[in-house]
Design an enzyme around this catalytic site. Structure first.
Site, PDB file in Angstrom:
ATOM      1  N   CYS A 123     -55.373  14.253 -73.499  1.00  0.00           N
ATOM      2  CA  CYS A 123     -55.388  14.591 -71.971  1.00  0.00           C
ATOM      3  C   CYS A 123     -53.554  14.282 -71.867  1.00  0.00           C
ATOM      4  O   CYS A 123     -53.659  14.801 -70.428  1.00  0.00           O
ATOM      5  CB  CYS A 123     -56.391  13.694 -71.331  1.00  0.00           C
ATOM      6  SG  CYS A 123     -55.755  11.704 -71.910  1.00  0.00           S
ATOM      7  N   LYS A 168     -67.333   4.290 -74.373  1.00  0.00           N
ATOM      8  CA  LYS A 168     -66.440   4.973 -73.324  1.00  0.00           C
ATOM      9  C   LYS A 168     -67.284   5.115 -72.170  1.00  0.00           C
ATOM     10  O   LYS A 168     -67.816   6.813 -71.878  1.00  0.00           O
ATOM     11  CB  LYS A 168     -65.581   5.738 -74.089  1.00  0.00           C
ATOM     12  CG  LYS A 168     -64.508   5.859 -72.509  1.00  0.00           C
ATOM     13  CD  LYS A 168     -63.150   6.572 -73.231  1.00  0.00           C
ATOM     14  CE  LYS A 168     -62.491   6.824 -71.998  1.00  0.00           C
ATOM     15  NZ  LYS A 168     -60.892   7.705 -72.366  1.00  0.00           N
ATOM     16  N   CYS A 225     -55.975  11.902 -78.360  1.00  0.00           N
ATOM     17  CA  CYS A 225     -56.324  12.403 -77.163  1.00  0.00           C
ATOM     18  C   CYS A 225     -56.350  13.696 -76.934  1.00  0.00           C
ATOM     19  O   CYS A 225     -54.291  13.692 -77.263  1.00  0.00           O
ATOM     20  CB  CYS A 225     -56.601  12.002 -76.023  1.00  0.00           C
ATOM     21  SG  CYS A 225     -58.383  12.232 -75.346  1.00  0.00           S
ATOM     22  N   ARG A 272     -64.131  13.761 -66.320  1.00  0.00           N
ATOM     23  CA  ARG A 272     -64.210  13.675 -67.398  1.00  0.00           C
ATOM     24  C   ARG A 272     -65.942  13.308 -67.386  1.00  0.00           C
ATOM     25  O   ARG A 272     -66.113  13.112 -68.354  1.00  0.00           O
ATOM     26  CB  ARG A 272     -63.764  12.716 -67.891  1.00  0.00           C
ATOM     27  CG  ARG A 272     -62.238  12.900 -67.603  1.00  0.00           C
ATOM     28  CD  ARG A 272     -61.480  11.886 -68.923  1.00  0.00           C
ATOM     29  NE  ARG A 272     -60.493  11.727 -68.338  1.00  0.00           N
ATOM     30  CZ  ARG A 272     -59.025  12.106 -68.163  1.00  0.00           C
ATOM     31  NH1 ARG A 272     -59.010  13.482 -67.991  1.00  0.00           N
ATOM     32  NH2 ARG A 272     -58.146  11.827 -68.242  1.00  0.00           N
ATOM     33  N   SER A 299     -57.102  -0.247 -67.604  1.00  0.00           N
ATOM     34  CA  SER A 299     -55.633  -0.580 -66.445  1.00  0.00           C
ATOM     35  C   SER A 299     -56.031  -0.890 -65.136  1.00  0.00           C
ATOM     36  O   SER A 299     -55.515  -2.029 -64.169  1.00  0.00           O
ATOM     37  CB  SER A 299     -54.388   0.788 -65.993  1.00  0.00           C
ATOM     38  OG  SER A 299     -55.626   1.801 -65.811  1.00  0.00           O
ATOM     39  N   CYS A 339     -59.460  15.789 -72.247  1.00  0.00           N
ATOM     40  CA  CYS A 339     -59.705  14.876 -73.399  1.00  0.00           C
ATOM     41  C   CYS A 339     -59.827  16.629 -74.459  1.00  0.00           C
ATOM     42  O   CYS A 339     -59.459  15.883 -75.404  1.00  0.00           O
ATOM     43  CB  CYS A 339     -60.299  14.131 -72.996  1.00  0.00           C
ATOM     44  SG  CYS A 339     -59.976  12.506 -72.456  1.00  0.00           S
ATOM     45  N   TYR A 353     -53.142  -5.219 -71.269  1.00  0.00           N
ATOM     46  CA  TYR A 353     -52.065  -5.257 -70.509  1.00  0.00           C
ATOM     47  C   TYR A 353     -50.610  -6.183 -70.232  1.00  0.00           C
ATOM     48  O   TYR A 353     -50.235  -5.860 -70.540  1.00  0.00           O
ATOM     49  CB  TYR A 353     -52.037  -4.126 -69.226  1.00  0.00           C
ATOM     50  CG  TYR A 353     -52.353  -2.897 -69.630  1.00  0.00           C
ATOM     51  CD1 TYR A 353     -51.809  -1.803 -70.149  1.00  0.00           C
ATOM     52  CD2 TYR A 353     -53.715  -2.356 -69.656  1.00  0.00           C
ATOM     53  CE1 TYR A 353     -52.150  -0.794 -70.015  1.00  0.00           C
ATOM     54  CE2 TYR A 353     -54.088  -1.452 -69.408  1.00  0.00           C
ATOM     55  CZ  TYR A 353     -53.215  -0.432 -69.808  1.00  0.00           C
ATOM     56  OH  TYR A 353     -53.887   1.216 -70.412  1.00  0.00           O
ATOM     57  N   LYS A 387     -65.650  -0.234 -73.640  1.00  0.00           N
ATOM     58  CA  LYS A 387     -64.686   0.378 -72.422  1.00  0.00           C
ATOM     59  C   LYS A 387     -64.876   0.875 -71.107  1.00  0.00           C
ATOM     60  O   LYS A 387     -65.622   2.418 -71.175  1.00  0.00           O
ATOM     61  CB  LYS A 387     -62.903   1.571 -73.192  1.00  0.00           C
ATOM     62  CG  LYS A 387     -62.476   1.899 -72.254  1.00  0.00           C
ATOM     63  CD  LYS A 387     -61.952   2.429 -72.723  1.00  0.00           C
ATOM     64  CE  LYS A 387     -60.224   3.978 -71.755  1.00  0.00           C
ATOM     65  NZ  LYS A 387     -59.754   4.711 -73.048  1.00  0.00           N
ATOM     66  N   ARG A 431     -53.643   6.638 -66.190  1.00  0.00           N
ATOM     67  CA  ARG A 431     -53.441   8.311 -65.201  1.00  0.00           C
ATOM     68  C   ARG A 431     -52.132   8.307 -64.989  1.00  0.00           C
ATOM     69  O   ARG A 431     -51.645   9.800 -65.700  1.00  0.00           O
ATOM     70  CB  ARG A 431     -54.587   8.603 -64.809  1.00  0.00           C
ATOM     71  CG  ARG A 431     -56.133   8.568 -65.797  1.00  0.00           C
ATOM     72  CD  ARG A 431     -56.987   9.446 -65.053  1.00  0.00           C
ATOM     73  NE  ARG A 431     -58.112   9.367 -65.996  1.00  0.00           N
ATOM     74  CZ  ARG A 431     -58.933   9.431 -65.357  1.00  0.00           C
ATOM     75  NH1 ARG A 431     -59.413  10.167 -64.666  1.00  0.00           N
ATOM     76  NH2 ARG A 431     -60.519   8.913 -66.782  1.00  0.00           N
TER      77      ARG A 431
HETATM   78  C1  PBG Z   1     -58.557   8.997 -72.011  1.00  0.00           C
HETATM   79  C2  PBG Z   1     -57.719   7.727 -71.909  1.00  0.00           C
HETATM   80  C3  PBG Z   1     -58.459   6.586 -71.065  1.00  0.00           C
HETATM   81  C4  PBG Z   1     -58.174   5.575 -71.363  1.00  0.00           C
HETATM   82  C5  PBG Z   1     -57.023   5.474 -72.587  1.00  0.00           C
HETATM   83  N1  PBG Z   1     -56.897   6.580 -73.303  1.00  0.00           N
HETATM   84  C6  PBG Z   1     -58.540   7.174 -69.309  1.00  0.00           C
HETATM   85  C7  PBG Z   1     -59.193   8.234 -69.152  1.00  0.00           C
HETATM   86  O1  PBG Z   1     -58.425   9.024 -68.774  1.00  0.00           O
HETATM   87  O2  PBG Z   1     -60.156   8.781 -69.035  1.00  0.00           O
HETATM   88  C8  PBG Z   1     -57.970   4.191 -70.079  1.00  0.00           C
HETATM   89  C9  PBG Z   1     -56.835   3.261 -70.212  1.00  0.00           C
HETATM   90  C10 PBG Z   1     -57.153   2.036 -69.147  1.00  0.00           C
HETATM   91  O3  PBG Z   1     -57.415   2.730 -67.808  1.00  0.00           O
HETATM   92  O4  PBG Z   1     -55.951   1.446 -69.479  1.00  0.00           O
HETATM   93  N2  PBG Z   1     -57.698   9.424 -73.757  1.00  0.00           N
END
Ligand code: PBG
Length: 325
Positions: free
Chosen positions: A117, A192, A115, A218, A275, A125, A314, A249, A202
């Site tokens: 981001c 997603k 990605c 996003r 997360s 992203c 996690y 996701k 983040r």
């Molecule tokens: C974006 C990305 C995200 C997660 C993994 N890759 C989300 C986002 O910021 O939109 C989220 C994973 C998580 O919350 O554990 N590249």
């Protein structure tokens, strides 16, 4: 008087364990890792107990202790120090992959998130257009394909694009072939959603959309939570473009999506317990408002029951202990 008793099969631990249809096992788990360039010391991630933003050195020590805990599958997020809008230099990220593979070889299975981001100054992203109000799809896909090729060449076993641009799966598959890495797996974050459960991530990945940009969230590239049809189309498209593994996701708020899609598509399904989901259980437990291990086990059981064969969590590094508890 009814002769049917459903409680007969619930009466003791023996019969309860014999009748279970679903059993999450530690081997289904993938542990996310964060490695940050230029950090003096590793930092705890808020909300995610026991998860760190690692330095390149502490990352290797973390993997060593994870291997000892029975974890061998990882999803790596790299956070370079220098941010670039385009023509991104992936060498810090590729270097981390190479270092892991040099040290641990095939005893670890290494998936790497693809990605932009964590690498762009604006935290989106993809590549922003000159007006700064949307992402340029063609330019974004070019960057993503270059990243995936660099990661595969550095030794990643799997590349996992999480950006949600159109056509990135096909472009990445082609880029992998061009660099002679046709055996590298492609795990598509296909379904997603545009979620509010990504907060702790983040912080860990330094990837929140920055205030300075006109594009503040996003929503223009991730799937709207109210559009299961978009998730279906996204999966169909990614399958057609050559994804090996598909993903839903977040997990728990999208169990219906996972169950529907896993019934319709025979490809292996991953689910990302994101997360915010993981942290919400941790925060409840810290307040004495739930049984920590029981709640995690219940969430994982739901994800497997809905059809996931692999879980990105996690808590993967606790799975062996918690599932046996
Ligand atoms: C974006 C990305 C995200 C997660 C993994 N890759 C989300 C986002 O910021 O939109 C989220 C994973 C998580 O919350 O554990 N590249």
């Amino acid at each position: 008087m009814s002769r049917i008793s459903l409680r007969r099969l619930r009466q003791d631990p023996h019969i309860r364990s014999l009748t279970r249809e679903v059993r999450p096992v530690a081997e289904q788990f993938i542990q996310p890792l964060f490695v940050v360039e230029g950090l003096a010391e590793r930092e705890a991630v808020p909300g995610l107990t026991g998860v760190y933003r690692d330095t390149p050195d502490s990352l290797l020590r973390q993997i060593e202790s994870d291997l000892a805990a029975g974890v061998s599958k990882f999803l790596l997020f790299c956070v370079p120090a220098g941010k670039q809008a385009q023509g991104i230099d992936w060498s810090f990220n590729a270097g981390q992959i190479a270092a892991i593979k040099r040290r641990f070889g095939s005893s670890v299975w290494l998936a790497v998130d693809v990605c932009l981001c964590s690498s762009t100054p604006h935290g989106h992203c993809g590549v922003l257009n000159p007006e700064g109000d949307h992402l340029d799809n063609v330019a974004s896909v070019q960057e993503l394909a270059a990243a995936a090729a660099a990661y595969a060449l550095a030794g990643a076993d799997c590349v996992a694009p999480s950006d949600m641009m159109d056509g990135r799966i096909g472009a990445i598959r082609q880029a992998l072939e061009e660099v002679g890495r046709d055996r590298t797996l492609l795990m598509a974050y296909s379904a997603k959603f545009h979620s509010n459960f990504y907060g702790p991530f983040r912080v860990a990945a330094d990837s929140a959309p920055k205030e300075a940009s006109k594009l503040t969230d996003r929503a223009s590239y991730q799937i709207d939570p109210a559009r299961p049809g978009d998730a279906l189309m996204s999966v169909e498209r990614d399958v057609a473009e050559g994804a090996d593994i598909l993903m839903v996701k977040p997990g728990m708020p999208y169990l219906d999506i996972l169950a529907d899609l896993a019934r319709q598509f025979p490809q292996p399904w991953a689910v990302y317990e994101v997360s915010g989901e993981y942290a919400s259980i941790e925060l409840l437990a810290q307040q004495g408002l739930t049984n920590r291990i029981g709640a995690h086990r219940e969430a994982w059981t739901a994800l497997v029951r809905a059809g996931a064969s692999m879980i990105i969590s996690y808590g993967a590094r606790h799975a062996r202990d918690w599932l046996a508890a």
